[in-house]
Write a protein that holds these residues in place. Sequence first.
Motif, PDB file in Angstrom:
ATOM      1  N   ARG A   4      15.031   0.582  -1.776  1.00  0.00           N
ATOM      2  CA  ARG A   4      16.039   1.545  -2.226  1.00  0.00           C
ATOM      3  C   ARG A   4      16.568   1.222  -3.617  1.00  0.00           C
ATOM      4  NH1 ARG A   4      19.384   4.358   1.264  1.00  0.00           N
ATOM      5  NH2 ARG A   4      21.225   3.372   0.330  1.00  0.00           N
ATOM      6  N   GLY A   5      16.191   0.068  -4.161  1.00  0.00           N
ATOM      7  CA  GLY A   5      16.710  -0.350  -5.450  1.00  0.00           C
ATOM      8  C   GLY A   5      15.751  -0.079  -6.597  1.00  0.00           C
ATOM      9  N   ASN A   6      16.016  -0.742  -7.725  1.00  0.00           N
ATOM     10  CA  ASN A   6      15.206  -0.539  -8.936  1.00  0.00           C
ATOM     11  C   ASN A   6      13.759  -0.968  -8.717  1.00  0.00           C
ATOM     12  OD1 ASN A   6      17.379   0.457 -10.408  1.00  0.00           O
ATOM     13  ND2 ASN A   6      17.989  -1.576 -11.122  1.00  0.00           N
ATOM     14  N   LEU A   7      13.572  -2.071  -8.005  1.00  0.00           N
ATOM     15  CA  LEU A   7      12.212  -2.553  -7.775  1.00  0.00           C
ATOM     16  C   LEU A   7      11.414  -1.552  -6.951  1.00  0.00           C
ATOM     17  CD1 LEU A   7      10.272  -4.869  -8.274  1.00  0.00           C
ATOM     18  CD2 LEU A   7      11.126  -5.975  -6.198  1.00  0.00           C
ATOM     19  N   GLY A   8      12.051  -0.968  -5.940  1.00  0.00           N
ATOM     20  CA  GLY A   8      11.363   0.032  -5.124  1.00  0.00           C
ATOM     21  C   GLY A   8      10.986   1.260  -5.927  1.00  0.00           C
ATOM     22  N   ARG A   9      11.869   1.696  -6.806  1.00  0.00           N
ATOM     23  CA  ARG A   9      11.548   2.857  -7.647  1.00  0.00           C
ATOM     24  C   ARG A   9      10.417   2.535  -8.622  1.00  0.00           C
ATOM     25  NH1 ARG A   9      17.193   3.697  -6.984  1.00  0.00           N
ATOM     26  NH2 ARG A   9      17.722   2.314  -8.711  1.00  0.00           N
ATOM     27  N   THR A  10      10.385   1.286  -9.084  1.00  0.00           N
ATOM     28  CA  THR A  10       9.279   0.862  -9.957  1.00  0.00           C
ATOM     29  C   THR A  10       7.958   0.894  -9.207  1.00  0.00           C
ATOM     30  OG1 THR A  10      10.767  -0.562 -11.220  1.00  0.00           O
ATOM     31  CG2 THR A  10       8.409  -1.018 -11.375  1.00  0.00           C
ATOM     32  N   TRP A  11       7.965   0.405  -7.968  1.00  0.00           N
ATOM     33  CA  TRP A  11       6.737   0.446  -7.154  1.00  0.00           C
ATOM     34  C   TRP A  11       6.276   1.882  -6.929  1.00  0.00           C
ATOM     35  CZ3 TRP A  11       8.909  -3.413  -3.001  1.00  0.00           C
ATOM     36  CH2 TRP A  11       8.798  -4.713  -3.497  1.00  0.00           C
ATOM     37  N   LYS A  12       7.198   2.764  -6.613  1.00  0.00           N
ATOM     38  CA  LYS A  12       6.825   4.154  -6.337  1.00  0.00           C
ATOM     39  C   LYS A  12       6.278   4.834  -7.582  1.00  0.00           C
ATOM     40  CE  LYS A  12      10.310   4.512  -2.707  1.00  0.00           C
ATOM     41  NZ  LYS A  12      11.628   5.071  -2.325  1.00  0.00           N
ATOM     42  N   ALA A  13       6.861   4.534  -8.746  1.00  0.00           N
ATOM     43  CA  ALA A  13       6.340   5.109  -9.992  1.00  0.00           C
ATOM     44  C   ALA A  13       4.930   4.607 -10.267  1.00  0.00           C
ATOM     45  CB  ALA A  13       7.268   4.759 -11.152  1.00  0.00           C
ATOM     46  N   THR A  14       4.697   3.319 -10.004  1.00  0.00           N
ATOM     47  CA  THR A  14       3.349   2.754 -10.174  1.00  0.00           C
ATOM     48  C   THR A  14       2.367   3.399  -9.210  1.00  0.00           C
ATOM     49  OG1 THR A  14       4.363   0.647 -10.823  1.00  0.00           O
ATOM     50  CG2 THR A  14       2.032   0.614 -10.225  1.00  0.00           C
ATOM     51  N   THR A  21       0.816  -1.218   0.000  1.00  0.00           N
ATOM     52  CA  THR A  21       0.000   0.000   0.000  1.00  0.00           C
ATOM     53  C   THR A  21       0.846   1.262   0.000  1.00  0.00           C
ATOM     54  OG1 THR A  21      -1.750  -1.181   1.186  1.00  0.00           O
ATOM     55  CG2 THR A  21      -1.837   1.214   1.214  1.00  0.00           C
ATOM     56  N   GLY A  22       1.854   1.321   0.849  1.00  0.00           N
ATOM     57  CA  GLY A  22       2.654   2.530   0.976  1.00  0.00           C
ATOM     58  C   GLY A  22       3.615   2.748  -0.163  1.00  0.00           C
ATOM     59  N   PHE A  23       4.224   1.677  -0.679  1.00  0.00           N
ATOM     60  CA  PHE A  23       5.227   1.808  -1.735  1.00  0.00           C
ATOM     61  C   PHE A  23       4.648   1.570  -3.127  1.00  0.00           C
ATOM     62  CE2 PHE A  23       7.905   1.142   1.967  1.00  0.00           C
ATOM     63  CZ  PHE A  23       8.949   2.034   1.747  1.00  0.00           C
ATOM     64  N   ALA A  24       3.743   0.593  -3.259  1.00  0.00           N
ATOM     65  CA  ALA A  24       3.194   0.281  -4.585  1.00  0.00           C
ATOM     66  C   ALA A  24       1.823   0.893  -4.825  1.00  0.00           C
ATOM     67  CB  ALA A  24       3.117  -1.239  -4.780  1.00  0.00           C
ATOM     68  N   GLY A  25       1.178   1.422  -3.791  1.00  0.00           N
ATOM     69  CA  GLY A  25      -0.098   2.109  -3.970  1.00  0.00           C
ATOM     70  C   GLY A  25      -1.286   1.211  -4.213  1.00  0.00           C
ATOM     71  N   LEU A  47       2.282  -7.296  -9.428  1.00  0.00           N
ATOM     72  CA  LEU A  47       2.302  -8.668  -8.930  1.00  0.00           C
ATOM     73  C   LEU A  47       3.516  -8.931  -8.034  1.00  0.00           C
ATOM     74  CD1 LEU A  47       0.996 -10.811 -11.932  1.00  0.00           C
ATOM     75  CD2 LEU A  47      -0.236  -9.899  -9.958  1.00  0.00           C
ATOM     76  N   THR A  48       4.659  -8.311  -8.345  1.00  0.00           N
ATOM     77  CA  THR A  48       5.807  -8.463  -7.444  1.00  0.00           C
ATOM     78  C   THR A  48       5.524  -7.800  -6.099  1.00  0.00           C
ATOM     79  OG1 THR A  48       6.830  -6.513  -8.475  1.00  0.00           O
ATOM     80  CG2 THR A  48       7.568  -8.689  -9.226  1.00  0.00           C
ATOM     81  N   ALA A  49       4.798  -6.677  -6.127  1.00  0.00           N
ATOM     82  CA  ALA A  49       4.428  -6.027  -4.865  1.00  0.00           C
ATOM     83  C   ALA A  49       3.510  -6.934  -4.057  1.00  0.00           C
ATOM     84  CB  ALA A  49       3.752  -4.685  -5.143  1.00  0.00           C
ATOM     85  N   PHE A  50       2.534  -7.560  -4.716  1.00  0.00           N
ATOM     86  CA  PHE A  50       1.655  -8.495  -4.010  1.00  0.00           C
ATOM     87  C   PHE A  50       2.439  -9.692  -3.487  1.00  0.00           C
ATOM     88  CE2 PHE A  50      -2.102  -6.364  -5.699  1.00  0.00           C
ATOM     89  CZ  PHE A  50      -3.035  -6.598  -4.696  1.00  0.00           C
ATOM     90  N   ALA A  51       3.395 -10.197  -4.281  1.00  0.00           N
ATOM     91  CA  ALA A  51       4.161 -11.370  -3.864  1.00  0.00           C
ATOM     92  C   ALA A  51       5.037 -11.058  -2.657  1.00  0.00           C
ATOM     93  CB  ALA A  51       5.015 -11.869  -5.029  1.00  0.00           C
TER      94      ALA A  51
END
Length: 358
Positions: free
Chosen positions: A205-215, A70-74, A234-238
């Motif tokens: 702090r990595g690429n995946l986190g930045r992807t979640w924040k952009a989403t 919720t907080g990072f991937a929305g 789906l990676t955020a849910f996983a």
Amino acid sequence: MLYRTAGQFKTSYKSDQALFPIKQDAFLLGVILLFAVVIFPLTASEFAFQTILIPILIYSLAALGLNILTGFAGQLSLGTAAFMGVGAYACYKMVTLMPWMNPIVAILLSGVFSAGVGVAFGIPSLRIKGFYLAIATLAAQFFLVWLFEKWAWLYNYNASGAIQVPNLDMFGVYIAGPQASSVVQYFVVLFIVALLTMVCINLTRGNLGRTWKATRDMDIAAELIGINLMKSKLTAFAVSSYIVGVAGALFVFMWRGAAEPNLFDIPLSFRVLFIAIIGGLGSIMGNFLGAILIVGLPVILNLVPGALGIPISSATVEHLNIMIVGSLIIFFLIVEPHGLAQLWRLIREKLIIWPFPH
């Protein structure tokens, strides 16, 4: 004065992106770990372990899992408790079907089953979002709790319908079950929570986190710049469901000792959500601050009036707890939506520039 940064220079991009750009932050973490690893185990009572320390760590981990989603991937979710239940029942089946399995390995593997279920119920997030996604996860909550009640294989056909944690040992020391000591359980919970927290810090702090924040911030723009929304959601849910599942296994095996299906009902989901909101969405540290407040508040309400000689019933304490938590949620949503973590950041900034006003 304590946070003065004079003489701390950053001469490279690597030092600028360090986990602790200010030395005082690393020192503060060291003090916290000293208390957690040495002082608390030596001084805390059985009551403190079972009422404060262990539940704070477990609820912090559950809120961390929800915060990833919720907080990072929305992506909104109201089914946290059900995914905790998946982890708890998966761990129970593993240790009963394979009693030779290491209990810590079983707890960590239980999150894999929760992650699979989370991804399955996260597929609707590819087409719906916001309030409608919250309703979809609420449907998962109802369905999974119903499954815990009706599928007798999950609780080994026990007549009571509950799961009972057996005595589990590692290297001759009981770490779960009736014979396990609270200190040992505390160290197991502390180790797993610290491990998963470090993993989440590096992920966000990595690429995946930045992807979640952009989403989270603008999914259409994120897709236009080449981000795969399906993979991101789906990676955020996983990841979120994995962490929540491990928290559920710890919840039953390291704290409660037994569980019925209604333990993982909606109130538990809302409790974890309240911790994430009060602590601060999109923050790692906020989960711990929110858990300290939510778990510690009932204890304070029970102990302080008695210490002051004020008679107060348990029902009144329960009502006061609900009223105060509700007021805090309204306060933080209006005054400081980023929660306790943002308040700490503001205090820290003031300490860095003190005694100057700005």
